[in-house]
Design an enzyme around this catalytic site. Structure first.
Site, PDB file in Angstrom:
ATOM      1  N   LYS A 175       7.110  -0.716  -5.834  1.00  0.00           N
ATOM      2  CA  LYS A 175       7.726  -0.152  -4.652  1.00  0.00           C
ATOM      3  C   LYS A 175       6.724  -0.406  -3.710  1.00  0.00           C
ATOM      4  CE  LYS A 175       8.119   4.684  -4.674  1.00  0.00           C
ATOM      5  NZ  LYS A 175       7.588   5.424  -3.373  1.00  0.00           N
ATOM      6  N   ASN A 176       5.530   0.843  -3.255  1.00  0.00           N
ATOM      7  CA  ASN A 176       5.035   0.882  -2.306  1.00  0.00           C
ATOM      8  C   ASN A 176       4.248  -0.153  -1.743  1.00  0.00           C
ATOM      9  OD1 ASN A 176       5.572   4.239  -2.819  1.00  0.00           O
ATOM     10  ND2 ASN A 176       4.036   4.356  -3.496  1.00  0.00           N
ATOM     11  N   ARG A 185       3.150  16.529   4.716  1.00  0.00           N
ATOM     12  CA  ARG A 185       3.368  15.080   5.174  1.00  0.00           C
ATOM     13  C   ARG A 185       3.685  14.854   6.282  1.00  0.00           C
ATOM     14  NH1 ARG A 185       6.007  11.214   0.771  1.00  0.00           N
ATOM     15  NH2 ARG A 185       4.189   9.887   1.641  1.00  0.00           N
ATOM     16  N   CYS A 205       8.086  17.202   2.285  1.00  0.00           N
ATOM     17  CA  CYS A 205       8.895  17.078   1.463  1.00  0.00           C
ATOM     18  C   CYS A 205       8.568  17.433   0.151  1.00  0.00           C
ATOM     19  CB  CYS A 205       8.815  15.646   1.358  1.00  0.00           C
ATOM     20  SG  CYS A 205       7.263  14.872   0.670  1.00  0.00           S
ATOM     21  N   ASP A 252      -0.629   9.560  -7.112  1.00  0.00           N
ATOM     22  CA  ASP A 252       1.110   8.825  -8.149  1.00  0.00           C
ATOM     23  C   ASP A 252       1.300   8.927  -9.344  1.00  0.00           C
ATOM     24  OD1 ASP A 252       1.941   8.670  -5.412  1.00  0.00           O
ATOM     25  OD2 ASP A 252       1.747   6.966  -5.123  1.00  0.00           O
ATOM     26  N   ARG A 300      14.869   6.638  -7.923  1.00  0.00           N
ATOM     27  CA  ARG A 300      14.168   5.958  -6.644  1.00  0.00           C
ATOM     28  C   ARG A 300      12.851   5.089  -6.742  1.00  0.00           C
ATOM     29  NH1 ARG A 300      11.901  10.283  -3.233  1.00  0.00           N
ATOM     30  NH2 ARG A 300      10.916   8.125  -2.820  1.00  0.00           N
TER      31      ARG A 300
HETATM   32  N1  EPU Z   1      -1.419  13.119   6.808  1.00  0.00           N
HETATM   33  C1  EPU Z   1      -1.507  13.536   7.816  1.00  0.00           C
HETATM   34  N2  EPU Z   1      -2.181  12.491   8.921  1.00  0.00           N
HETATM   35  C2  EPU Z   1      -0.869  11.545   9.193  1.00  0.00           C
HETATM   36  C3  EPU Z   1      -0.936  10.894   7.767  1.00  0.00           C
HETATM   37  C4  EPU Z   1      -0.933  11.348   6.162  1.00  0.00           C
HETATM   38  O1  EPU Z   1      -2.586  14.083   7.046  1.00  0.00           O
HETATM   39  O2  EPU Z   1      -0.593  10.986   9.986  1.00  0.00           O
HETATM   40  C5  EPU Z   1      -2.632  13.050   5.366  1.00  0.00           C
HETATM   41  C6  EPU Z   1      -1.090  13.712   4.194  1.00  0.00           C
HETATM   42  O3  EPU Z   1      -0.431  14.464   4.513  1.00  0.00           O
HETATM   43  C7  EPU Z   1      -1.885  13.337   2.745  1.00  0.00           C
HETATM   44  C8  EPU Z   1      -3.163  12.275   3.157  1.00  0.00           C
HETATM   45  O4  EPU Z   1      -3.254  12.032   4.264  1.00  0.00           O
HETATM   46  O5  EPU Z   1      -2.389  14.339   2.673  1.00  0.00           O
HETATM   47  C9  EPU Z   1      -2.506  11.150   2.730  1.00  0.00           C
HETATM   48  O6  EPU Z   1      -1.144  10.643   2.919  1.00  0.00           O
HETATM   49  P1  EPU Z   1      -0.779   9.288   3.125  1.00  0.00           P
HETATM   50  O7  EPU Z   1      -0.022   9.038   4.229  1.00  0.00           O
HETATM   51  O8  EPU Z   1      -2.189   8.161   2.527  1.00  0.00           O
HETATM   52  O9  EPU Z   1       0.914   9.529   2.038  1.00  0.00           O
HETATM   53  P2  EPU Z   1       1.618   8.176   2.007  1.00  0.00           P
HETATM   54  O10 EPU Z   1       0.864   6.982   3.728  1.00  0.00           O
HETATM   55  O11 EPU Z   1       2.557   9.136   3.215  1.00  0.00           O
HETATM   56  C10 EPU Z   1       1.246   7.100  -0.166  1.00  0.00           C
HETATM   57  C11 EPU Z   1       2.708   6.525  -0.560  1.00  0.00           C
HETATM   58  C12 EPU Z   1       2.977   7.749  -1.599  1.00  0.00           C
HETATM   59  C13 EPU Z   1       1.200   7.963  -2.047  1.00  0.00           C
HETATM   60  C14 EPU Z   1       0.456   8.253  -0.779  1.00  0.00           C
HETATM   61  C15 EPU Z   1      -0.613   8.232  -1.178  1.00  0.00           C
HETATM   62  C16 EPU Z   1       4.278   4.678  -0.086  1.00  0.00           C
HETATM   63  C17 EPU Z   1       5.552   4.556   0.545  1.00  0.00           C
HETATM   64  N3  EPU Z   1       3.923   5.785  -0.446  1.00  0.00           N
HETATM   65  O12 EPU Z   1       2.446   7.670   1.178  1.00  0.00           O
HETATM   66  O13 EPU Z   1       3.931   7.975  -2.912  1.00  0.00           O
HETATM   67  O14 EPU Z   1       1.022   9.705  -3.027  1.00  0.00           O
HETATM   68  O15 EPU Z   1       0.461   6.823  -0.434  1.00  0.00           O
HETATM   69  O16 EPU Z   1      -1.493   7.581  -2.039  1.00  0.00           O
HETATM   70  O17 EPU Z   1       3.151   4.435  -0.264  1.00  0.00           O
HETATM   71  C18 EPU Z   1       4.810   8.125  -4.828  1.00  0.00           C
HETATM   72  O18 EPU Z   1       5.357   6.833  -4.840  1.00  0.00           O
HETATM   73  O19 EPU Z   1       5.346   8.664  -4.799  1.00  0.00           O
HETATM   74  C19 EPU Z   1       4.407   8.348  -3.402  1.00  0.00           C
HETATM   75  C20 EPU Z   1       4.840  10.003  -3.253  1.00  0.00           C
END
Ligand code: EPU
Length: 460
Positions: free
Chosen positions: A22-23, A129, A124, A334, A426
């Site tokens: 998915k990701n 996030r 969320c 995850d 999802r």
């Molecule tokens: N963060 C910030 N600022 C930003 C972006 C992130 O402070 O601009 C913080 C977040 O709040 C968090 C950390 O940095 O504490 C890491 O977040 P990241 O941006 O890496 O998460 P994401 O890219 O939004 C993806 C996956 C998530 C997974 C995370 C961490 C997808 C679609 N989603 O989210 O997957 O938990 O990386 O590995 O790729 C799931 O599949 O259930 C899921 C939530």
């Protein structure tokens, strides 16, 4: 809304093919916005988030042709995406609020069209996030970003009255919790069409980023270092079409590994990305799980046998472990909830610390309703193993927390009802059917069925 009724206590055994990730698939689909040629992706899983992305791409001017997989044992279907209408640039709140990952259209749309409007994702169920790092990264490439009525509006300033290009730059993506996965995807994708070279420092090292770089390079981009904390992108003037296979879903595989562990089961997982699951497998090994796979084959598509012997006294023989979530290649957030379900039945005290999303503990209160002994203090939970869990009605408004409750239900005495399984739908393709094919007893009950059954004077 559907729910699962799970009759626990069956030892799972059999074989499964791990579906496409998915990701990985979500940013790969978004990358099609970088070209007007067709991009084909294979092994795309049939899950609700992919359906949401399909709707979003259609809304921002893409035609999407989809061919679903023929049966449960294929890794996924085939998607062909072609961006045809470059004037439709608004990812609206209606879709973004259903799927936070919609933010990954921002970088590609901005780089190709010079303009993108994407509703700002809200918080969320797993925490706040923010997307500040995505925006700072794109600003470093020369984008002009404002917020209007809840929408992020990103523009490339026009140069001498003509549409301009982003400019290569040094971009630092480290934040308080490490890097950002989708932020890295956005900046790396946008930088492919920038003028000059971009160096991303503190880039996310997740395998989904490597898969995205592979697609972009197949489209004509020049990216080096994906999978390491420093990614270099030499910008090119245009990108073309490509055809790529999505990597298998490491979180789905890790969840089924937990299913084997918690039921004292014996599963063989085909198309299993063991290379991306080292930390998780190491923890499960310490807990007493056995893994056998052929180390000479492709470690991202291995056949992996996962088994767990029951303990000599009828207990499950699981040992406690200490786990801390970290960016890849550390133990992934995850899989934190699913591992917690397993450790509820270990013989002793485990310690789980969540360092990526420090509030991601929706499952704790629900597991406690099933008799788990959990003590939370801030980002840490002490899991004091019990001899058995008891079935109960439960619910969690997060995908991985819901998977954790299904796992607990598989091992619990009696019946567990997991409500609102649309969260599971999802991210996991037909989890109920797949677990049933391994011997689980799960019935999916939908409100629609219930309404028919319960309707007074209703006829069959
Ligand atoms: N963060 C910030 N600022 C930003 C972006 C992130 O402070 O601009 C913080 C977040 O709040 C968090 C950390 O940095 O504490 C890491 O977040 P990241 O941006 O890496 O998460 P994401 O890219 O939004 C993806 C996956 C998530 C997974 C995370 C961490 C997808 C679609 N989603 O989210 O997957 O938990 O990386 O590995 O790729 C799931 O599949 O259930 C899921 C939530």
């Amino acid at each position: 809304m559907d729910r699962f009724e799970i009759r626990g206590g069956t030892r799972l055994a059999g074989r499964l093919t791990i579906k496409g990730s998915k990701n990985a698939a979500l940013p790969l689909l978004a990358a099609a916005l970088l070209t007007d040629e067709a991009v084909t992706l294979r092994d795309v899983p049939d899950i609700a988030d992919i359906g949401n992305m399909e709707r979003l791409l259609a809304e921002v001017g893409c035609s999407v042709a989809r061919q679903r997989a023929g049966d449960l044992e294929e890794a996924g279907g085939v998607f062909t995406v072609k961006a045809t209408d470059l004037s439709a640039c608004h990812a609206r709140y209606d879709i973004v609020r259903t799927m936070r990952a919609s933010i990954c259209v921002l970088g590609p749309m901005l780089a190709r069209r010079g303009y993108a409007k994407v509703s700002m994702p809200g918080g969320c169920s797993i925490g706040e996030r923010p997307v500040d790092m995505h925006l700072r990264g794109l600003e470093a490439l020369g984008a002009d970003i404002t917020l209007d009525a809840g929408d992020i509006i990103a523009r490339i300033p026009r140069a001498h009255g003509k549409a301009g290009r982003l400019r290569g730059a040094r971009v630092f993506l480290g934040g308080p919790f490490g890097s950002t996965v989708l932020g890295t995807a956005n900046v790396m994708s946008a930088a492919t069409l920038a003028e000059g070279t971009t160096v991303i420092e503190c880039a996310a090292c997740e395998p989904e980023i490597v898969n995205l770089a592979d697609l972009l390079n197949a489209m004509g981009a020049r990216i080096e270092g994906a999978g390491s904390p420093r990614i270099t992108v030499h910008g090119v003037a245009r990108l073309g079409g490509a055809d790529l296979r999505v990597i298998p879903d490491r979180i789905e595989a890790g969840t089924y590994m937990c299913a084997a562990a918690i039921t004292g089961g014996d599963l063989t997982l085909d198309n299993c990305p063991v290379d991306a699951l080292m930390a998780h497998m190491d923890l499960l090994r310490h807990a007493g799980v056995t893994f056998v796979f052929d180390a000479s084959g492709d470690p991202m598509r291995a056949t992996c046998r996962v088994s767990m012997e029951r303990g000599p006294l009828g207990g499950r023989g699981l040992r406690p472990v200490q786990a801390t979530t970290q960016p890849h290649p550390g133990f992934p957030t995850d899989l934190q909830a699913q591992l917690m379900a397993v450790l509820c039945l270990a013989e002793g005290n485990s310690v789980i610390t969540e360092r990526i999303f420090t509030e991601r503990f929706l499952h704790v209160a629900e597991l406690s309703r099933m008799g788990a002994q959990l003590f939370r203090q801030g980002p840490t939970v002490i899991v004091s193993g019990v001899r058995s869990l008891r079935g109960a009605p439960v619910m969690a408004s997060d995908l991985r927390a819901s998977a954790c409750l299904v796992l607990a239900g598989l091992a619990a005495e009696g019946v567990t009802t997991v409500n609102r399984v649309y969260h599971l739908d999802r991210g996991y393709e037909r989890m109920d059917e797949r677990l049933c094919s391994l011997g689980a007893q799960i019935e999916r009950i939908s409100d629609r069925e219930e309404a028919t059954l319960g309707a007074p004077g209703g006829v069959a």
